[in-house]
Motif scaffolding. Structure first.
Motif, PDB file in Angstrom:
ATOM      1  N   LEU A  70     179.544  23.031 -44.689  1.00  7.19           N
ATOM      2  CA  LEU A  70     178.696  22.344 -45.668  1.00  7.19           C
ATOM      3  C   LEU A  70     179.103  20.880 -45.823  1.00  7.19           C
ATOM      4  O   LEU A  70     178.252  19.982 -45.823  1.00  7.19           O
ATOM      5  CB  LEU A  70     178.786  23.058 -47.023  1.00  7.19           C
ATOM      6  CG  LEU A  70     178.047  24.389 -47.157  1.00  7.19           C
ATOM      7  CD1 LEU A  70     178.399  25.054 -48.483  1.00  7.19           C
ATOM      8  CD2 LEU A  70     176.541  24.184 -47.066  1.00  7.19           C
ATOM      9  N   LEU A  71     180.392  20.631 -45.956  1.00  3.06           N
ATOM     10  CA  LEU A  71     180.870  19.253 -46.128  1.00  3.06           C
ATOM     11  C   LEU A  71     180.555  18.408 -44.892  1.00  3.06           C
ATOM     12  O   LEU A  71     180.158  17.239 -45.018  1.00  3.06           O
ATOM     13  CB  LEU A  71     182.380  19.266 -46.389  1.00  3.06           C
ATOM     14  CG  LEU A  71     182.831  19.822 -47.743  1.00  3.06           C
ATOM     15  CD1 LEU A  71     184.350  19.867 -47.822  1.00  3.06           C
ATOM     16  CD2 LEU A  71     182.267  18.983 -48.888  1.00  3.06           C
ATOM     17  N   TRP A  73     178.066  18.738 -42.696  1.00  3.15           N
ATOM     18  CA  TRP A  73     176.640  18.398 -42.617  1.00  3.15           C
ATOM     19  C   TRP A  73     176.251  17.410 -43.707  1.00  3.15           C
ATOM     20  O   TRP A  73     175.403  16.534 -43.491  1.00  3.15           O
ATOM     21  CB  TRP A  73     175.787  19.653 -42.706  1.00  3.15           C
ATOM     22  CG  TRP A  73     175.841  20.512 -41.475  1.00  3.15           C
ATOM     23  CD1 TRP A  73     176.316  21.785 -41.367  1.00  3.15           C
ATOM     24  CD2 TRP A  73     175.393  20.145 -40.159  1.00  3.15           C
ATOM     25  NE1 TRP A  73     176.212  22.237 -40.085  1.00  3.15           N
ATOM     26  CE2 TRP A  73     175.643  21.257 -39.315  1.00  3.15           C
ATOM     27  CE3 TRP A  73     174.820  19.003 -39.609  1.00  3.15           C
ATOM     28  CZ2 TRP A  73     175.331  21.249 -37.959  1.00  3.15           C
ATOM     29  CZ3 TRP A  73     174.520  18.983 -38.258  1.00  3.15           C
ATOM     30  CH2 TRP A  73     174.766  20.091 -37.447  1.00  3.15           C
ATOM     31  N   LEU A  74     176.856  17.515 -44.899  1.00  4.84           N
ATOM     32  CA  LEU A  74     176.562  16.561 -45.974  1.00  4.84           C
ATOM     33  C   LEU A  74     176.969  15.142 -45.565  1.00  4.84           C
ATOM     34  O   LEU A  74     176.243  14.174 -45.825  1.00  4.84           O
ATOM     35  CB  LEU A  74     177.293  16.973 -47.255  1.00  4.84           C
ATOM     36  CG  LEU A  74     176.667  18.121 -48.047  1.00  4.84           C
ATOM     37  CD1 LEU A  74     177.617  18.591 -49.144  1.00  4.84           C
ATOM     38  CD2 LEU A  74     175.332  17.693 -48.646  1.00  4.84           C
ATOM     39  N   ILE A  77     174.463  13.731 -43.137  1.00  3.44           N
ATOM     40  CA  ILE A  77     173.182  13.378 -43.758  1.00  3.44           C
ATOM     41  C   ILE A  77     173.253  12.019 -44.445  1.00  3.44           C
ATOM     42  O   ILE A  77     172.348  11.182 -44.301  1.00  3.44           O
ATOM     43  CB  ILE A  77     172.760  14.452 -44.767  1.00  3.44           C
ATOM     44  CG1 ILE A  77     172.389  15.755 -44.040  1.00  3.44           C
ATOM     45  CG2 ILE A  77     171.567  13.985 -45.606  1.00  3.44           C
ATOM     46  CD1 ILE A  77     172.156  16.930 -44.964  1.00  3.44           C
ATOM     47  N   PHE A  78     174.328  11.763 -45.175  1.00  2.00           N
ATOM     48  CA  PHE A  78     174.358  10.598 -46.061  1.00  2.00           C
ATOM     49  C   PHE A  78     175.114   9.394 -45.502  1.00  2.00           C
ATOM     50  O   PHE A  78     174.979   8.293 -46.035  1.00  2.00           O
ATOM     51  CB  PHE A  78     174.980  10.989 -47.414  1.00  2.00           C
ATOM     52  CG  PHE A  78     174.130  11.936 -48.202  1.00  2.00           C
ATOM     53  CD1 PHE A  78     172.948  11.508 -48.795  1.00  2.00           C
ATOM     54  CD2 PHE A  78     174.486  13.271 -48.324  1.00  2.00           C
ATOM     55  CE1 PHE A  78     172.158  12.388 -49.520  1.00  2.00           C
ATOM     56  CE2 PHE A  78     173.697  14.159 -49.052  1.00  2.00           C
ATOM     57  CZ  PHE A  78     172.522  13.718 -49.643  1.00  2.00           C
ATOM     58  N   ARG A 144     168.077  12.795 -39.340  1.00  2.00           N
ATOM     59  CA  ARG A 144     168.391  13.225 -40.701  1.00  2.00           C
ATOM     60  C   ARG A 144     167.825  14.616 -40.993  1.00  2.00           C
ATOM     61  O   ARG A 144     168.500  15.461 -41.591  1.00  2.00           O
ATOM     62  CB  ARG A 144     167.821  12.230 -41.715  1.00  2.00           C
ATOM     63  CG  ARG A 144     168.333  10.809 -41.572  1.00  2.00           C
ATOM     64  CD  ARG A 144     169.760  10.658 -42.006  1.00  2.00           C
ATOM     65  NE  ARG A 144     170.191   9.260 -41.981  1.00  2.00           N
ATOM     66  CZ  ARG A 144     171.438   8.847 -42.066  1.00  2.00           C
ATOM     67  NH1 ARG A 144     172.411   9.721 -42.186  1.00  2.00           N
ATOM     68  NH2 ARG A 144     171.729   7.555 -42.016  1.00  2.00           N
ATOM     69  N   CYS A 147     169.833  17.419 -39.545  1.00  2.00           N
ATOM     70  CA  CYS A 147     171.038  17.665 -40.335  1.00  2.00           C
ATOM     71  C   CYS A 147     170.716  18.406 -41.632  1.00  2.00           C
ATOM     72  O   CYS A 147     171.489  19.269 -42.077  1.00  2.00           O
ATOM     73  CB  CYS A 147     171.743  16.346 -40.639  1.00  2.00           C
ATOM     74  SG  CYS A 147     172.450  15.536 -39.190  1.00  2.00           S
ATOM     75  N   VAL A 148     169.571  18.080 -42.262  1.00  2.00           N
ATOM     76  CA  VAL A 148     169.177  18.752 -43.497  1.00  2.00           C
ATOM     77  C   VAL A 148     168.909  20.237 -43.242  1.00  2.00           C
ATOM     78  O   VAL A 148     169.368  21.110 -44.005  1.00  2.00           O
ATOM     79  CB  VAL A 148     167.929  18.077 -44.104  1.00  2.00           C
ATOM     80  CG1 VAL A 148     167.349  18.932 -45.231  1.00  2.00           C
ATOM     81  CG2 VAL A 148     168.276  16.687 -44.633  1.00  2.00           C
ATOM     82  N   LEU A 151     172.130  21.962 -42.706  1.00  2.00           N
ATOM     83  CA  LEU A 151     172.804  22.166 -43.987  1.00  2.00           C
ATOM     84  C   LEU A 151     172.257  23.408 -44.683  1.00  2.00           C
ATOM     85  O   LEU A 151     173.019  24.200 -45.253  1.00  2.00           O
ATOM     86  CB  LEU A 151     172.622  20.935 -44.876  1.00  2.00           C
ATOM     87  CG  LEU A 151     173.171  21.052 -46.302  1.00  2.00           C
ATOM     88  CD1 LEU A 151     174.689  21.163 -46.288  1.00  2.00           C
ATOM     89  CD2 LEU A 151     172.729  19.848 -47.137  1.00  2.00           C
ATOM     90  N   LEU A 155     174.276  26.686 -45.876  1.00  2.00           N
ATOM     91  CA  LEU A 155     174.223  27.159 -47.255  1.00  2.00           C
ATOM     92  C   LEU A 155     173.848  28.635 -47.309  1.00  2.00           C
ATOM     93  O   LEU A 155     174.400  29.400 -48.113  1.00  2.00           O
ATOM     94  CB  LEU A 155     173.217  26.325 -48.055  1.00  2.00           C
ATOM     95  CG  LEU A 155     173.110  26.621 -49.557  1.00  2.00           C
ATOM     96  CD1 LEU A 155     174.448  26.388 -50.239  1.00  2.00           C
ATOM     97  CD2 LEU A 155     172.032  25.765 -50.192  1.00  2.00           C
TER      98      LEU A 155
END
Length: 438
Positions: A70-71, A73-74, A77-78, A144, A147-148, A151, A155
């Protein structure tokens, strides 16, 4: 599947990041660092994760793997920083090493003997599903959005982990026998036609309990479990099977397939990538059917034979064209079919068998360390393989790469034939008994 998504992203992600409209512009040299950081993370986490799972349990480490994904992919994304992107790839490697070291151990421990091979094969086949998903996403979505969606998949995994049970074998090491017995009975529940009788379940549970108890005594002795020659033999066998399996050529062949396809103009690279991944996934689905039908040893011999024939055919094509100057009609298509055939056979046999053997053969006393060493051995052989592949291609010829793959495939078959017992439908205690000299 998360592992497959991470690997599949490498192909699409690096291509997209090197385009003119890239959200994080990378040069070719900078792009090559992404796989390096991933492998560094995978190597560094495998053994610590395996050891930790022997102390805190399998489920918490699997949870940790989900958090790491999770971390990663976050961050992807950002971030707009290449350095944070490298950090994300390192973290993806850490998550992959953590998951590989523990997840197959867990699956081997919680699966009833009659379907253990099928469960481990399905788990490995999800790796190819993850690659296929990433290739499809990469063909139609931007960086992007890929990646979303990835994610969201991570999750979903994180949520589902909350509902899995702890391994009964691990609970026995902590002397939580009542909880272990309750989970063991739940895991063996089924339809009336397949449910075991209570006395048979009790006998199986007591046999596992005795086996785990003996392994704990071995672990607490001098050498931490490695004083037992059978434990050392099992860890060594798993180590070398993992090492040789990678050297049969798949990591290099994945790169080689795209170089072959450059000469075949019928499809676009994206279309070919999706088609190739789909074939691999379909072939992987057969492993879940075959592994518990024909047995591990027979499946090894069959798939090693088919892979060896594929490598021999490919080497002959290169020798005829490059060494003898013989023009082979439709050579590019023949090469494409040959390496695709090998990749599919690997997906149906050698790949799943590697994790089946790891999940079944490693003794309880050294399971964490042994699984971590298996992940490291596979990674080291991947690095070695890529080095050999490029060196031989440049100085000797492509044909000799496939002759080297052929040699490693035959070596793997010989190793399995003389050292690996049949483990189909056997409990973990029965497998360890089979590894002891008569």
């Amino acid at each position: 599947m998360l592992y497959g998504c991470v690997v599949g992203w490498s192909t699409n992600g690096i291509v997209k990041l090197r385009q003119e409209d890239s959200p994080i512009p990378l040069t070719k040299a900078e792009g090559t660092l992404l796989p390096a950081f991933f492998e560094l993370g995978r190597f560094s986490s495998a053994i610590p994760a395996g050891i930790s799972s022997d102390f805190v349990g399998r489920k918490p480490i699997i949870y940790l793997c989900g958090v790491q994904h999770l971390l990663a992919w976050l961050i992807k994304i950002f971030t707009s920083s290449k350095h944070l992107l490298y950090t994300a790839r390192f973290l993806s490697g850490v998550a992959t090493g953590t998951g590989n070291a523990v997840l197959f151990i867990y699956a081997g421990e919680v699966s009833p003997p009659r379907i253990r091979g099928t469960v481990l094969s399905v788990l490995y086949t999800c790796y190819y599903l993850g690659i296929l998903v990433q290739f499809v996403l990469g063909a139609y979505l931007d960086y992007r959005l890929v990646c979303v969606v990835s994610l969201a998949i991570s999750l979903t995994f994180f949520v589902f982990v909350a509902y899995i049970k702890e391994s009964p074998s691990f609970l026995m090491t902590k002397r939580k026998y009542d909880e272990a017995k309750r989970i063991h009975q739940w895991l063996n529940a089924g339809t009336s036609a397949t449910t075991k009788a209570d006395d048979e379940l009790c006998k199986e549970f007591e046999a596992t309990k005795e086996y785990v108890s003996n392994q704990q005594k071995s672990k607490e002795s001098v050498g931490g479990g490695f004083a037992d020659p059978v434990n050392r033999r099992c860890v060594s066998l798993v180590f070398f099977i993992n090492f040789l399996t990678q050297l049969t050529g798949l990591p290099a062949v994945t790169v080689f397939v795209y170089s072959v396809f450059e000469n075949v103009k019928t499809f676009s690279p994206a279309t070919f990538a999706v088609t190739f991944a789909a074939f691999q996934y379909a072939a992987g689905c057969f492993s879940s059917v075959l592994s518990d039908k024909i047995g591990r040893r027979r499946m090894y011999m069959l798939t090693c034979s088919l892979c060896a024939l594929s490598h021999l055919f490919t080497a002959v094509l290169f020798l005829l064209n490059d060494e003898l100057g013989v023009a082979v009609p439709c050579q590019s298509w023949l090469l494409l079919l040959s390496v695709t055939f090998y990749a599919c056979v690997y997906a149906a046999g050698l790949g799943p068998l590697t994790v089946i053997v790891r999940g079944e053969l490693l003794p309880q006393a050294v399971k964490g360390v042994g699984s971590g060493l298996a992940v490291v051995s596979a990674g080291v052989s991947c690095f070695l393989l890529i080095f050999i592949f490029h060196l031989m291609d440049e100085y000797v010829g492509m044909a000799y790469n496939f002759l080297f793959f052929l040699f490693c495939t035959v070596s793997l078959a010989v190793l399995v034939h003389f050292t690996l017992p049949e483990t189909k439908h056997k409990t973990l205690a029965e497998i360890q008994a089979a590894m002891r000299p008569s």
